[in-house]
Design an enzyme around this catalytic site. Sequence first.
Site: not given
Ligand code: ARG
Length: 569
Positions: A127, A130, A133
């Site tokens: 994806k 973003h 991030h």
């Molecule tokens: N990949 C997820 C997102 O972008 C965030 C992950 C955060 N960490 C976790 N342990 N859930 O929405």
Amino acid sequence: MISFKNEIAKSISKITNIEEKELESYIEIPPNNDLGDYAFPCFKLAKTLRKAPNVIAQEIKEQIDADETIIERIEIIGGYLNIYINKEKLVQTVLTEISEKKEMYGSSNIGQGKNVVIDYSAPNIAKPFHIGHLRSTVIGGALYKIYNFLGYNSVGINYLGDWGLQFGKVMAGYDMWKDEYDFTKDEIQSILKIYVRFTQEEKENPKLTEKAREYFKKLEDGNKKQVETWKWIRKISLENYQKTYKLLNAKFDSYNGESYYNDKMDAVVEELKEKGLLKESEGAQVVNLSEYDMPPCIIITSAGTTIYATRDLASLKDRINKYDFEKAIYVVGNEQRLHFKQVFKVLELMGYQKYASRCEHVPFGLVVDKNGEKIGSRKGNSVFLEDILKEAIQKVEKIIEEKNPNIENKEEVARKVGVGAIIFNDLSNSRIKDEIFDWDMLLNFQGETGPYIQYIYVRTRSLLEKAGYEPKIDDVDFSVLQEKEAIDTIKLLYRFNEIVESAAQKNEPSIVARYLIDVAQSFSTFYNEHKIITEDKTIQNARLYLSSCVGTVLKTGVELLGMEMPEKM
Ligand code: ARG
């Protein structure tokens, strides 16, 4: 370093027989310097001592026998003791401590032997990266350094979103449309375009979603072709992220993402079953949380697959075993608030109360432009972090070209200033607020920005260069640094450790960022009011030494935020 608060508490304790620790917790820092350096609210003791606050104040003032070299005088205003500390002692304390500890000034070892697990960055592979991030990467990276500085052992985990339906979408799209895209160079861009196109087309054509599910199921079942494709996409995505991480100087101790837990979830599901926590609901397996005013936490969907929460529980169990953490921090956008509340609750219900209470979601706001419009949200128009960082560097290069074209290492300076500006902009307000992204604002060398702090630091360096020598602490006569502006600056320097500890306690790097602005502004006032390079060498030595101490704290501080300091700009 002597703690003035503690010295004051000790003296008051002798008079009142109340515990030092308790007294110390009451001591305040007055809103302005005219009200003393510290204030003690006597009404806090009225109940225990059964006396009116002003009587208590009077008694303490009369009986206090603190060393004069520490407390200079005390004034009483409305039940408060306003305490003025001995300035020469302050100056000596701070400058000596900085001369001894240098770039470790402000550090402590309150975290010794304790692990803090910080989950940050965590982009979703396949994806678009973003802009949220970027915030997670920057805030998490700062916390990582702040905790280490306080003696904790930080463990940085990039919990990659490298599993899930998005792979089904990309794979299905790839099979359908691969001939329409260029995969000879910049293959990651083509992957992203396919993902974005797929999500748009599936809105009109739900059959596509079905198709994506089939592809993802194949991947979960270990189908060789899909696994190969998955590996390839993960690899090129990571290579792409590395470019951004390199510019940001972001490092992680682990890249164990969601896929890593694929074979570790059965155990969690089993455990939940054994502990009687799993209930069937509309074909799904859930943990009921209605007692806690939350919707149920889904563990297995009606389609029989595990989901995000399941993987987070598996990873938490893994982190407990591996790190026996003192804190587990999740730097993730505010929109996942409920998810983390649910996961931490389920962990508690599983019997891990101790660890559940050590988990904390550290949320942050959106990134918006100066009109308040969300950035990076427009369909198919993803903002690439690497591009933003490069643009910042280019803009700074242009500024340097105009202002100081002959400077050495132009590119390196531009990188430190450009990237620093982006990082500082992200960290300069409390994280839960939306971040305003506006080029003119964040690159303003006079504003409350990263470049401003770097600029003040560079000034401290050029002063030393101009003087042609760096004074030693033994050359400093502490009694000549008595101007209000010098004292204000030194008082700020004195508080550095307390600031860093408070930033860790609240998981709020902006506390350090605001502090650095205060230090830079305070020094700038001093420097505008008082000549540093002067005839009188005693004064010059002392002022130069103060400049160099300011430089040390500014440099340490920006590095805690993940920025780098240029020596010239
Ligand atoms: N990949 C997820 C997102 O972008 C965030 C992950 C955060 N960490 C976790 N342990 N859930 O929405």
